[in-house]
Design an enzyme around this catalytic site. Structure first.
Site, mmCIF file in Angstrom:
data_model
loop_
_atom_site.group_PDB
_atom_site.id
_atom_site.type_symbol
_atom_site.label_atom_id
_atom_site.label_comp_id
_atom_site.label_asym_id
_atom_site.label_seq_id
_atom_site.Cartn_x
_atom_site.Cartn_y
_atom_site.Cartn_z
ATOM 1 N N SER A 1 -22.625 -21.705 -26.489
ATOM 2 C CA SER A 1 -22.666 -22.590 -25.331
ATOM 3 C C SER A 1 -22.331 -24.005 -25.806
ATOM 4 O O SER A 1 -22.255 -24.267 -26.995
ATOM 5 C CB SER A 1 -24.033 -22.536 -24.676
ATOM 6 O OG SER A 1 -25.007 -22.899 -25.614
ATOM 7 N N ASP B 1 0.824 -1.210 0.000
ATOM 8 C CA ASP B 1 0.000 0.000 0.000
ATOM 9 C C ASP B 1 0.863 1.267 0.000
ATOM 10 O O ASP B 1 0.538 2.254 -0.639
ATOM 11 C CB ASP B 1 -0.934 0.013 1.224
ATOM 12 C CG ASP B 1 -2.006 -1.058 1.109
ATOM 13 O OD1 ASP B 1 -2.210 -1.586 -0.007
ATOM 14 O OD2 ASP B 1 -2.629 -1.387 2.147
ATOM 15 N N LYS C 1 -21.777 -32.197 -17.136
ATOM 16 C CA LYS C 1 -22.350 -31.539 -15.956
ATOM 17 C C LYS C 1 -22.560 -32.561 -14.850
ATOM 18 O O LYS C 1 -22.971 -33.688 -15.104
ATOM 19 C CB LYS C 1 -23.684 -30.886 -16.314
ATOM 20 C CG LYS C 1 -23.580 -29.906 -17.484
ATOM 21 C CD LYS C 1 -23.541 -28.481 -17.034
ATOM 22 C CE LYS C 1 -24.866 -28.079 -16.451
ATOM 23 N NZ LYS C 1 -24.839 -26.677 -16.022
ATOM 24 N N CYS D 1 -42.282 0.415 -8.376
ATOM 25 C CA CYS D 1 -43.188 1.434 -8.888
ATOM 26 C C CYS D 1 -43.545 2.268 -7.663
ATOM 27 O O CYS D 1 -44.128 1.769 -6.715
ATOM 28 C CB CYS D 1 -44.452 0.803 -9.477
ATOM 29 S SG CYS D 1 -45.757 2.027 -9.744
ATOM 30 N N ARG E 1 -20.624 -12.507 -21.895
ATOM 31 C CA ARG E 1 -20.997 -13.429 -22.958
ATOM 32 C C ARG E 1 -22.275 -12.968 -23.655
ATOM 33 O O ARG E 1 -22.418 -13.089 -24.856
ATOM 34 C CB ARG E 1 -21.214 -14.829 -22.382
ATOM 35 C CG ARG E 1 -21.115 -15.932 -23.401
ATOM 36 C CD ARG E 1 -21.448 -17.265 -22.761
ATOM 37 N NE ARG E 1 -22.881 -17.425 -22.678
ATOM 38 C CZ ARG E 1 -23.616 -17.955 -23.660
ATOM 39 N NH1 ARG E 1 -23.039 -18.385 -24.749
ATOM 40 N NH2 ARG E 1 -24.911 -18.059 -23.541
ATOM 41 N N ASP F 1 -18.393 -22.038 -12.151
ATOM 42 C CA ASP F 1 -19.724 -21.456 -12.024
ATOM 43 C C ASP F 1 -19.578 -19.973 -11.675
ATOM 44 O O ASP F 1 -19.632 -19.579 -10.522
ATOM 45 C CB ASP F 1 -20.472 -22.189 -10.904
ATOM 46 C CG ASP F 1 -21.958 -22.215 -11.156
ATOM 47 O OD1 ASP F 1 -22.396 -21.662 -12.180
ATOM 48 O OD2 ASP F 1 -22.671 -22.782 -10.319
HETATM 49 ZN ZN LIG Z 1 -47.336 1.304 -11.284
#
Ligand SMILES: [Zn+2]
Length: 683
Positions: free
Chosen positions: A80, A35, A321, A430, A133, A114
């Site tokens: 993929s 540092d 997988k 909202c 990607r 992952d």
């Molecule tokens: Zn609304």
């Protein structure tokens, strides 16, 4: 030494230590020393910007500008992979691939990390652009955030243009601590990696220790025909490659040439490949990062070119997988729902699929970040899971829609009232309180089974009445003349009478039900019970306390904290909400109830106990609050541990009282245990 030279030396020194620290993970100097050098360089660069190098470590600290992550096209294929879930399937693929080739093949096996996939584009050896990607054709420009990742070289020894593919990830061992700093908004390390890369200002992203493994390089003209040699070159250029890579060739000379360059990786004959895959699978939990499988690739680049691609996959690679998704289906539509408090939740409408005996046609997508992390679009094939008995969730995109590979974009506006959505924490809202959807949702919530339980007024009926303009707010449920419904199709007298009866019956619901049915943020069933228990057993008492605006009055209630206290003050001083409450009062709903009866002293749960308190507490600040709880339950609190002490309440950083209590065999209660005890002995 002149200034220019000094800057160069410092830069070189810091780069060396950065490399040792982040790539080799073998630092030679303490962080503090690093540092100090860093600050010295930053200071000099500020004074003499003309000498600052493009490769300077100071260029990794990020900016405070809000990144907008514009979309850019990929110039390399980012498809993929075909997926396989069994060793038998893998062996079949291997045999078929070898049989179909007239050349001798070798294979490379890599871990499938992952994390968040990224493509790094270098111009004349310098990092130019970093793209996610995306849908494989177009990704988001995350260059500013990628620059903050210390394992990504900003300048390489190359002079030509090239592109690199890699996976950004976050260490499992650091996840809990870092997620806490983000108010636990990330579900897992992958979420955190993708979220920091895509959503944070780069100055914040710079503080997240993201890591990368690079696994493909595109150099023109090609300097080798072996993928494995590209990995070796990446390593030479300061890129981090995963050491858990397997190289499989029946040519032992080739294997030793590879191990000369990359001594850390495993090499063996092709017949050893399935066994290696099995071993890696077993080792999975020992890694400090998450992998969901392995990738098996043909090593020879000319063979790759000759095999080419199907519409969606390269023919020269396979993803093995570890787990098959619980179910596989297609996303037909993505719906944006708005809740009574304005929170926006995206929901995937699925082609119906069976999971554990039940048919699933909807799955939650949480929020915008989650959709971006999945890189999900309408039409994609997805893996769905249903963990525990919770709402099913989309876990991964298995296949982009080949016709129209898009990523779903969150609307800018509320679909119901057109007001601009605002982001708050991980979610969009909202904020229009007159939003028709919010109003309708509030009424539906009020009448629902867990609230006022007006069972004749289901969601459908309420939406119908709302759309007809019969009801606009909760009190309208009690003033509306239900005989009007007789004029509507599908409403016979018996049905209408039943509605009238259940609406009338709901007036008998106790105060605590009414309180939660109002649907205020932060005021669920247990909060309502706590309020009542703590003396706020009528709406008037709550409103009066809120009007005084004294946070303490609410925050002293165990488990409430300041956030809830402030919410209560906000809700119960809000004129609109108070008007609703006033109307409901007139209608005759219960707005008070008896306090739970006080117990006799002899019945008190902590009667006869003598407590001592040591250390500090998250939920009891100051500590005297804990003492109050004990005393309210009939216990005694003293200052020193003695043979008469029955319980020691221990917080963090306890004093010598703990040792003494241990010697005397006194019951030692930590904070979580204490909270449990308080809950069980509600007063
Ligand atoms: Zn609304």
């Amino acid at each position: 030494m002149d200034i220019k030279e000094k800057i160069e030396n410092l830069t070189a020194e810091l780069l060396k230590h950065q490399y040792l620290y982040y790539v080799k993970t073998a630092p030679e100097i303490p962080d503090k020393e690093y540092d100090r050098l860093f600050d010295e360089l930053a200071e000099l660069e500020k004074k003499y910007p003309e000498y600052a190098s493009d490769n300077s470590p100071t260029k990794r600290v990020g900016s405070d500008l809000d990144n907008t992550f514009p979309e850019k096209e990929h110039s390399i294929p980012v498809l993929s992979l075909e997926k396989e879930y069994t060793i038998a399937g893998l062996e079949k693929w291997l045999a078929k691939t070898i049989a179909n080739s007239d050349k001798t093949l070798s294979f490379v096996v890599e871990e499938k990390i992952d994390g968040a996939s990224i493509v790094l584009y270098y111009k004349a050896g310098k990092l130019d652009t970093a793209l996610t990607r995306g849908n494989g054709l177009v990704g988001n420009d995350v260059t500013e955030n990628a620059r903050t990742i210390k394992q990504i070289p900003l300048v390489t020894g190359e002079t030509a243009d090239f592109a690199i593919r890699g996976e950004i990830f976050f260490n499992k061992s650091e996840f809990v601590t870092f997620n806490a700093a983000f108010e636990n908004k990330f579900a897992n390390p992958r979420n955190l990696a993708a979220g920091s890369l895509r959503n944070l200002k780069s100055s914040i992203a710079a503080k997240v220790p993201l890591k990368i493994f690079t696994y493909e390089g595109y150099f023109t003209p090609p300097f080798t025909n072996d993928h494995i040699m590209i990995l070796a070159k990446l390593k030479e250029n300061g890129f981090t490659i995963n050491k858990n890579v397997g190289f499989f060739s029946d040519d032992s000379g080739m294997r030793s040439r590879v191990n000369e360059k990359l001594p850390e990786i495993f090499s063996g004959a092709i017949s050893e490949l399935p066994g290696y895959v099995k071993r890696r699978m077993e080792q999975r939990d020992n890694l400090d990062y998450e992998i969901d499988g392995l990738v098996i690739k043909i090593n020879e680049l000319d063979v790759r070119d000759a095999l080419g691609y199907t519409a969606h996959h390269p023919r020269w690679a396979l993803a093995f997988k570890f787990e098959a998704p619980t179910a596989q289906t297609r996303v037909k539509e993505i719906q944006v729902q708005v809740g009574r408090n304005g929170r926006v939740t995206p929901v995937a409408l699925l082609e119906p699929v069976k999971i554990a005996g039940s048919t699933v046609s909807r799955a939650t997508l949480h929020n915008q970040e989650y959709i971006e992390m999945l890189e999900l679009g309408i039409g994609d094939s997805v893996g769905i899971s249903k963990r525990g008995d919770i709402i099913p969730a989309v876990e991964e995109v298995l296949e982009k829609d080949p016709e129209n590979p898009t990523i779903f974009k969150f609307p800018r506006e509320c679909p119901f009232c057109k007001s601009i959505l605002e982001k708050d924490g991980g979610h969009h809202f909202c904020k229009n309180r007159a939003c028709p959807e919010r109003l309708a949702r509030a009424i539906i919530y009020f009448a629902s089974k867990d609230q006022m339980d007006i069972d004749t007024l289901g969601e459908k009926t309420i939406v119908f009445m709302f759309e007809k303009g019969f009801i606009k707010t909760i009190p309208d449920l009690y003033s509306f003349n239900y005989d009007e419904l007789l004029k509507e199709e599908g409403f016979k007298e018996k049905k209408v009478n039943n509605i009238k009866t259940s609406v009338e019956n709901s007036k008998k619901k106790p105060f605590r039900k009414v309180l939660t049915a109002l649907g205020f943020d932060g005021l669920g069933a247990s909060a309502a019970a706590d309020l009542i228990k703590n003396g706020f057993n009528s709406i008037d008492k709550i409103i009066a306390a809120a009007a005084r605006g004294n946070v303490e009055e609410f925050s002293r209630i165990g488990g409430f904290g300041e956030i809830t206290a402030n919410l209560l003050i906000k809700h119960f001083t809000d004129p609109q909400r108070l008007a609703v409450i006033e109307e409901l009062k007139k209608v005759g709903l219960n707005f008070a109830e008896e306090m739970p009866a006080m117990r006799e002293a002899g019945d008190m749960p902590f009667n006869g106990q003598v407590w001592v308190i040591t250390g500090s507490f998250d939920n009891f600040q100051p500590r005297s609050k804990a003492a109050e709880e004990i005393e309210r339950r009939g216990g005694k609190v003293t200052g020193a541990v003695s043979s008469g002490t029955t319980h020691l309440l221990v917080g963090s950083a306890p004093g010598s009282k703990l040792q003494k209590a241990q010697q005397l065999n006194i019951a030692i209660i930590d904070e979580p245990h204490f909270l449990e005890m308080l809950k069980e002995t509600c007063i």
